[in-house]
Design a protein around this motif. Sequence first.
Motif, mmCIF file in Angstrom:
data_model
loop_
_atom_site.group_PDB
_atom_site.id
_atom_site.type_symbol
_atom_site.label_atom_id
_atom_site.label_comp_id
_atom_site.label_asym_id
_atom_site.label_seq_id
_atom_site.Cartn_x
_atom_site.Cartn_y
_atom_site.Cartn_z
ATOM 1 N N GLN A 27 -61.142 86.132 10.428
ATOM 2 C CA GLN A 27 -59.940 86.432 9.668
ATOM 3 C C GLN A 27 -58.850 86.912 10.612
ATOM 4 N N ALA A 28 -57.612 86.455 10.427
ATOM 5 C CA ALA A 28 -56.485 86.931 11.218
ATOM 6 C C ALA A 28 -56.061 88.289 10.678
ATOM 7 N N PRO A 29 -55.648 89.205 11.566
ATOM 8 C CA PRO A 29 -55.174 90.491 11.076
ATOM 9 C C PRO A 29 -53.867 90.314 10.300
ATOM 10 N N PRO A 30 -53.487 91.287 9.492
ATOM 11 C CA PRO A 30 -52.234 91.167 8.754
ATOM 12 C C PRO A 30 -51.075 90.872 9.700
ATOM 13 N N GLN A 31 -50.158 90.020 9.252
ATOM 14 C CA GLN A 31 -49.093 89.565 10.136
ATOM 15 C C GLN A 31 -48.158 90.689 10.552
ATOM 16 N N GLY A 32 -47.962 91.696 9.706
ATOM 17 C CA GLY A 32 -47.135 92.823 10.100
ATOM 18 C C GLY A 32 -47.695 93.491 11.339
ATOM 19 N N ASP A 33 -49.021 93.595 11.402
ATOM 20 C CA ASP A 33 -49.646 94.185 12.571
ATOM 21 C C ASP A 33 -49.379 93.348 13.816
ATOM 22 N N GLN A 34 -49.414 92.051 13.674
ATOM 23 C CA GLN A 34 -49.176 91.154 14.799
ATOM 24 C C GLN A 34 -47.757 91.328 15.332
ATOM 25 N N VAL A 35 -46.811 91.347 14.450
ATOM 26 C CA VAL A 35 -45.415 91.494 14.856
ATOM 27 C C VAL A 35 -45.182 92.885 15.436
ATOM 28 N N ASP A 36 -45.801 93.893 14.830
ATOM 29 C CA ASP A 36 -45.671 95.260 15.362
ATOM 30 C C ASP A 36 -46.217 95.354 16.777
ATOM 31 N N GLN A 37 -47.336 94.696 17.022
ATOM 32 C CA GLN A 37 -47.914 94.713 18.365
ATOM 33 C C GLN A 37 -46.976 94.051 19.371
ATOM 34 N N LEU A 38 -46.423 92.928 18.989
ATOM 35 C CA LEU A 38 -45.466 92.258 19.878
ATOM 36 C C LEU A 38 -44.214 93.114 20.072
ATOM 37 N N ASP A 39 -43.780 93.759 19.008
ATOM 38 C CA ASP A 39 -42.600 94.615 19.095
ATOM 39 C C ASP A 39 -42.843 95.768 20.066
ATOM 40 N N GLN A 40 -44.008 96.390 19.973
ATOM 41 C CA GLN A 40 -44.321 97.494 20.882
ATOM 42 C C GLN A 40 -44.347 97.020 22.334
ATOM 43 N N LEU A 41 -44.850 95.838 22.544
ATOM 44 C CA LEU A 41 -44.974 95.302 23.891
ATOM 45 C C LEU A 41 -43.648 94.793 24.444
ATOM 46 N N LEU A 42 -42.858 94.140 23.597
ATOM 47 C CA LEU A 42 -41.672 93.424 24.079
ATOM 48 C C LEU A 42 -40.349 93.988 23.581
ATOM 49 N N ASP A 43 -40.388 95.001 22.710
ATOM 50 C CA ASP A 43 -39.172 95.585 22.162
ATOM 51 C C ASP A 43 -38.300 94.510 21.500
ATOM 52 N N LEU A 44 -38.866 93.885 20.484
ATOM 53 C CA LEU A 44 -38.172 92.821 19.754
ATOM 54 C C LEU A 44 -37.019 93.405 18.945
ATOM 55 N N ASP A 45 -35.954 92.625 18.794
ATOM 56 C CA ASP A 45 -34.903 93.070 17.890
ATOM 57 C C ASP A 45 -35.265 92.625 16.468
ATOM 58 N N GLU A 46 -34.504 93.091 15.498
ATOM 59 C CA GLU A 46 -34.819 92.830 14.090
ATOM 60 C C GLU A 46 -34.840 91.333 13.780
ATOM 61 N N ASN A 47 -33.891 90.578 14.341
ATOM 62 C CA ASN A 47 -33.849 89.129 14.105
ATOM 63 C C ASN A 47 -35.097 88.446 14.655
ATOM 64 N N GLN A 48 -35.538 88.877 15.825
ATOM 65 C CA GLN A 48 -36.747 88.303 16.410
ATOM 66 C C GLN A 48 -37.958 88.603 15.534
ATOM 67 N N GLN A 49 -38.044 89.824 15.056
ATOM 68 C CA GLN A 49 -39.170 90.201 14.199
ATOM 69 C C GLN A 49 -39.190 89.348 12.932
ATOM 70 N N GLN A 50 -38.032 89.186 12.316
ATOM 71 C CA GLN A 50 -37.961 88.386 11.089
ATOM 72 C C GLN A 50 -38.325 86.929 11.347
ATOM 73 N N GLU A 51 -37.848 86.394 12.466
ATOM 74 C CA GLU A 51 -38.135 84.999 12.799
ATOM 75 C C GLU A 51 -39.629 84.801 13.075
ATOM 76 N N ILE A 52 -40.232 85.723 13.784
ATOM 77 C CA ILE A 52 -41.663 85.609 14.069
ATOM 78 C C ILE A 52 -42.473 85.741 12.779
ATOM 79 N N ARG A 53 -42.082 86.658 11.919
ATOM 80 C CA ARG A 53 -42.776 86.783 10.629
ATOM 81 C C ARG A 53 -42.668 85.488 9.825
ATOM 82 N N ARG A 54 -41.487 84.887 9.833
ATOM 83 C CA ARG A 54 -41.282 83.627 9.121
ATOM 84 C C ARG A 54 -42.184 82.541 9.702
#
Length: 155
Positions: A27-54
């Motif tokens: 099972q894949a972990p919840p997608q919010g967790d995935q984006v949060d992990q990338l955000d912590q690592l790469l300091d994503l901006d809000e647009n990047q987070q939304q695009e990755i979630r999409r």
Amino acid sequence: MKLVNILVTIALSLGMASAATAQQQMQAPPQGDQVDQLDQLLDLDENQQQEIRRLLDEAQSQMAPKEQEVQALQARLGEHVGPDFDEAAIRQDASRLGELTGELTAESVLLQSRVEAVFTEEQRERLEQEIAQQQQQMRDLQDQMQQQGGQPPAQ
């Protein structure tokens, strides 16, 4: 070639189901967790987070039915085992399983590429550095385990 390794690692870190993970029924972990992990690592901006979630939502909706079909085919192939096997049915199910595996692999690579395209060059470099560090840590751990395995136990 480094970029290919990075993209593969991204897919694994995102927990997306590739052909191998689909076959293992992980099972894949919840997608919010995935984006949060990338955000912590790469300091994503809000647009990047939304695009990755999409992108993740879109990929999941396309891959989920195929993953379910993979699981059903694997179960059916297991049921074919026996002295009264049906070779044609086995080959048909195996062929379809191969097609699905290829489709899931393609979707996974496409997702990796689309996610990678969202990052800035600086973020890609940071990710490459992080991956290189993790790979070195894994090699160090493997070396340590091999050294311990070759020595007699301490008394």
